[in-house]
Design a protein around this motif. Sequence first.
Motif, short mmCIF file in Angstrom:
data_model
loop_
_atom_site.label_atom_id
_atom_site.label_comp_id
_atom_site.label_asym_id
_atom_site.label_seq_id
_atom_site.Cartn_x
_atom_site.Cartn_y
_atom_site.Cartn_z
N GLN A 108 0.79 -1.12 0.08
CA GLN A 108 -0.03 -0.01 0.16
C GLN A 108 0.88 1.25 -0.09
N CYS A 109 0.48 2.55 -0.03
CA CYS A 109 1.16 3.57 0.02
C CYS A 109 1.90 3.56 1.31
N MET A 110 3.15 3.91 1.30
CA MET A 110 4.23 3.88 2.44
C MET A 110 4.07 5.23 3.27
N HIS A 111 3.42 6.03 2.99
CA HIS A 111 3.29 7.33 3.90
C HIS A 111 4.64 7.69 4.45
N CYS A 112 5.60 7.93 3.06
CA CYS A 112 6.93 8.56 3.52
C CYS A 112 6.85 9.62 4.39
N ASN A 113 8.18 9.73 5.14
CA ASN A 113 8.25 10.82 6.10
C ASN A 113 8.27 12.24 5.36
N GLU A 114 8.83 12.27 4.25
CA GLU A 114 9.07 13.43 3.41
C GLU A 114 8.38 13.18 1.99
N PRO A 115 7.23 12.77 1.86
CA PRO A 115 6.57 12.32 0.43
C PRO A 115 6.95 13.14 -0.75
N ALA A 116 7.49 12.19 -1.71
CA ALA A 116 7.48 12.81 -3.00
C ALA A 116 6.27 13.33 -3.72
N CYS A 117 4.98 12.80 -3.50
CA CYS A 117 3.80 13.10 -3.94
C CYS A 117 3.47 14.23 -3.39
N ALA A 118 3.79 14.76 -2.14
CA ALA A 118 3.28 15.71 -1.53
C ALA A 118 4.17 16.88 -2.11
N PRO A 173 -0.30 10.44 8.42
CA PRO A 173 -0.79 9.80 7.06
C PRO A 173 -0.68 10.96 6.01
N VAL A 174 -0.53 10.36 4.95
CA VAL A 174 -0.60 11.12 3.77
C VAL A 174 -1.90 11.18 2.93
N THR A 175 -2.48 12.17 2.82
CA THR A 175 -3.89 12.04 2.34
C THR A 175 -4.20 13.14 1.32
N SER A 231 6.03 11.27 -9.60
CA SER A 231 7.04 11.24 -8.55
C SER A 231 7.14 10.27 -7.59
N CYS A 232 6.21 9.63 -7.25
CA CYS A 232 6.18 8.76 -6.30
C CYS A 232 7.15 7.67 -6.56
N PRO A 233 8.13 7.28 -5.68
CA PRO A 233 9.12 6.26 -5.84
C PRO A 233 8.27 4.75 -5.70
N PHE A 234 7.26 4.74 -5.21
CA PHE A 234 6.59 3.38 -5.08
C PHE A 234 5.28 3.31 -5.93
N ASP A 235 5.03 4.08 -6.88
CA ASP A 235 3.95 4.15 -7.66
C ASP A 235 2.64 3.88 -7.08
N MET A 236 2.30 4.63 -6.03
CA MET A 236 1.15 4.35 -5.32
C MET A 236 -0.06 5.06 -5.63
N PRO A 237 -0.14 6.51 -5.70
CA PRO A 237 -1.08 7.05 -6.25
C PRO A 237 -1.66 6.57 -7.69
N LYS A 238 -3.16 6.11 -7.30
CA LYS A 238 -3.66 5.72 -8.65
C LYS A 238 -4.83 6.39 -9.13
N GLN A 256 -6.44 7.49 -5.94
CA GLN A 256 -6.97 6.66 -4.76
C GLN A 256 -5.54 5.93 -4.47
N LYS A 257 -5.35 6.13 -3.06
CA LYS A 257 -4.26 5.32 -2.36
C LYS A 257 -4.74 5.12 -0.77
N CYS A 258 -3.95 4.48 -0.09
CA CYS A 258 -4.22 4.33 1.25
C CYS A 258 -3.99 5.56 1.89
S1 SF4 Z 1 2.17 7.98 -2.44
FE1 SF4 Z 1 4.13 7.40 -2.67
S2 SF4 Z 1 5.42 9.35 -2.29
FE2 SF4 Z 1 3.29 9.67 -1.39
S3 SF4 Z 1 3.42 8.95 0.69
FE3 SF4 Z 1 2.77 7.18 -0.51
S4 SF4 Z 1 4.36 6.03 -1.08
FE4 SF4 Z 1 5.13 7.97 -0.26
#
Ligand code: SF4
Lengths: 411, 286
Positions: free
Chosen positions: B99-109, B124-126, B141-148, B159-161
């Motif tokens: 699922q989304c990893m909720h990075c400490n410093e998220p690339a997506c945000a 949480p990253v929302t 940008s997300c290194p885990f390809d999580m936002p869908k 959509q993402k966790c």
């Molecule tokens: S969407 Fe990707 S960059 Fe953003 S918090 Fe989740 S894993 Fe990290």
Amino acid sequence: MITMNKEIQLAADRGGKSIWKFLLSELKPRGKWLTPFNLISIPIILVGLALILLRFAEGLGAVSNINQEIPWGLWKGFNVVTGVAFAGGAYVLTFIVYILKVDKYHSIVRVTVLNGFLAYMFYAGALVLDLGKPWNIFNPIIGNSFGASSVLFLVAWHFLLYIVAQLIEFSPAVAEWLGAKRAHKILSGLTLGAVIFGITLSTLHQSGLGALFLMASEKIHPLWYNEFIPLLFLVSSVFAGLSMVIFEGSISQRVFFRKISSKNREARNNMVQSLSKICAFGMFAYLFMHFLVFIHGQHWNLLNTPMGYWFLIEMIGFVAVPMGVFFYASRTSSLLLSRVAAIITIVGIIVNRLNVSIIAFRWDAAVRYVPSWMEIVVSITIILIQIWIFRWVISRMPVLDEPPKWANNSH
Amino acid sequence: MGLNRRGFFNVLAVTGASLAVGKKTVASPKSEKEIEFYGILYDSTRCVACRTCEYECAAAHGLPEPQPEVEAIRKTDETCNTVVNTFQTENGEVYTKRQCMHCNEPACAAACLTQAMHKSKTGPVTWNGDKCMGCRYCMVSCPFDMPKFEYQSTNPKIQKCDMCMERQQAGEVPICVANCPAEAVLFGKRRDLINEARRRIYENPDQYVDHIYGEHEAGGTGWLYLSSVPFEELGMNTHLRHSSYPELTKGFLYSVPSVFVLVPTLLLGIHQATVNNHLKVDDNDE
Ligand code: SF4
Ligand code: SF4
């Protein structure tokens, strides 16, 4: 009172017609209708417009092949990222003409700025098509949603401001067309400011488009990803833009033959030669930077792979070769060779930008992105409409031909 | 990566940072470290691949119920925020929840130009649909390809966790944690979770590989993983940077204010210098 006086004065300049009648008559097409260009472009545009409707009625997925792993396709990679590089001619030429004051380029600066302005308008259009929720497009501009840590935020703002700057740079031509003398004087006075502002914005968003991909560090093939992408994008926008100026000039010289005075025609050939030289030097710097980056990245082993061959084709076939041709053309003052080099360079820039944004992006993905025919038609439609408007403006406003006499001293 | 652009950008960045005082272009990492994020520890040695979390997550987020029979290895998509995959390894079947990893410093945000993607103070990253304009730069940008992205929709969502942000605000743990029959997922302060993970590795060195995935990956993530086999065998990307992704754009962003000061000054200077040369320049230029 004052406005009424002005109206009367304006009307006098337009042969007694009121402004509305004048605008209406200018909207009508001029010249022959059944040209080959029209016959080809009109059906494509109609299909393209229908597809755009479909895109808004059914969602992006209905027309586009982009997917969860490759979320940016042809519209972003080609119409926006590639197109902006080609619009770079405007800032380079305004720099040469208004800052360095090399007067001999004066006769092409207007058409280049017009080109740049229209190009940006249509990139903005392509961007809106590509947005999932375009009605929220004003969020980062007004409102409280400033994502100031986003490269895209900067690029969007610079885009917007640059469109304004280019409009100001071009506005004297509009004033001349409308015969608005007083407005002409004021607007001409703004040119230098707009030029300085415009060049600053250009350096930032040309490099910014490269910086967009900085966070995709593992997703882009290592031969194309490096932390210098912004700088490489900026340098290549110089010769991309100028190659477009050379190419576009060779076409409008043919299409709008009557509009260009014989004096300007000769000056133009001379210009092509100097522009070729600038291109060649720009490409040399670009190649050298690529070389440094490559040595530094130590990717020798990657060269002997299919992606490596593709990289070499880009670097040698589309940068080194046209660079040589440009050098040779400026030596021998061969117009034809300059144009050939310009065309190869243009193809090369398309290849490079598509490589970074699409081809080398998730080169390892299980499902490769290939644009659908619908995406391609829409991409072409956007460019064709842009050419239509370009043509409309050229045949009406003093862009290629000399400005009216009364406007001469204010420039 | 050295060369000279680093140095060049650093000079620009220092100037830029001083110009941008009060504007706070990029969240400073110092304040980030002080905040205690919540996170989730996933222990793949405990997971039994019952997929309860998938069902509960879908129900809680109004997404379609997962298929009972699925392929061994799937990806999350716009209809499911989490998947449990099965990998054949030398230790037999090993499972991984993604699922989304909720990075400490998220690339997506950092990528989001409308702040629709947002790292909340508790972890949480929302995603906020009223702000998002659907540019999909977060996905790039997300290194885990999580936002869908909902490509089939005319009013698409990302959509993402969301780590059950609403439940957390109501004082409850995320739904997957609340319903896991095997206690494979543990919710808590990230620092405590890392200590707990270390303890498990220390006490059962034969059972675990000595690696907490997410402790350093991408600059640290909210989700932390323990496993009995190396993580690349579980389809986890082990080539990720160990520092944050937004850092990659900081040099560029910080240099912007200085460019805005330096370039116009330079241009004006050249303009003034050439003002009198007007005609001469024309002659000299070939
Ligand atoms: S969407 Fe990707 S960059 Fe953003 S918090 Fe989740 S894993 Fe990290
Ligand atoms: S798609 Fe939405 S959430 Fe993602 S970066 Fe764009 S505006 Fe932000």
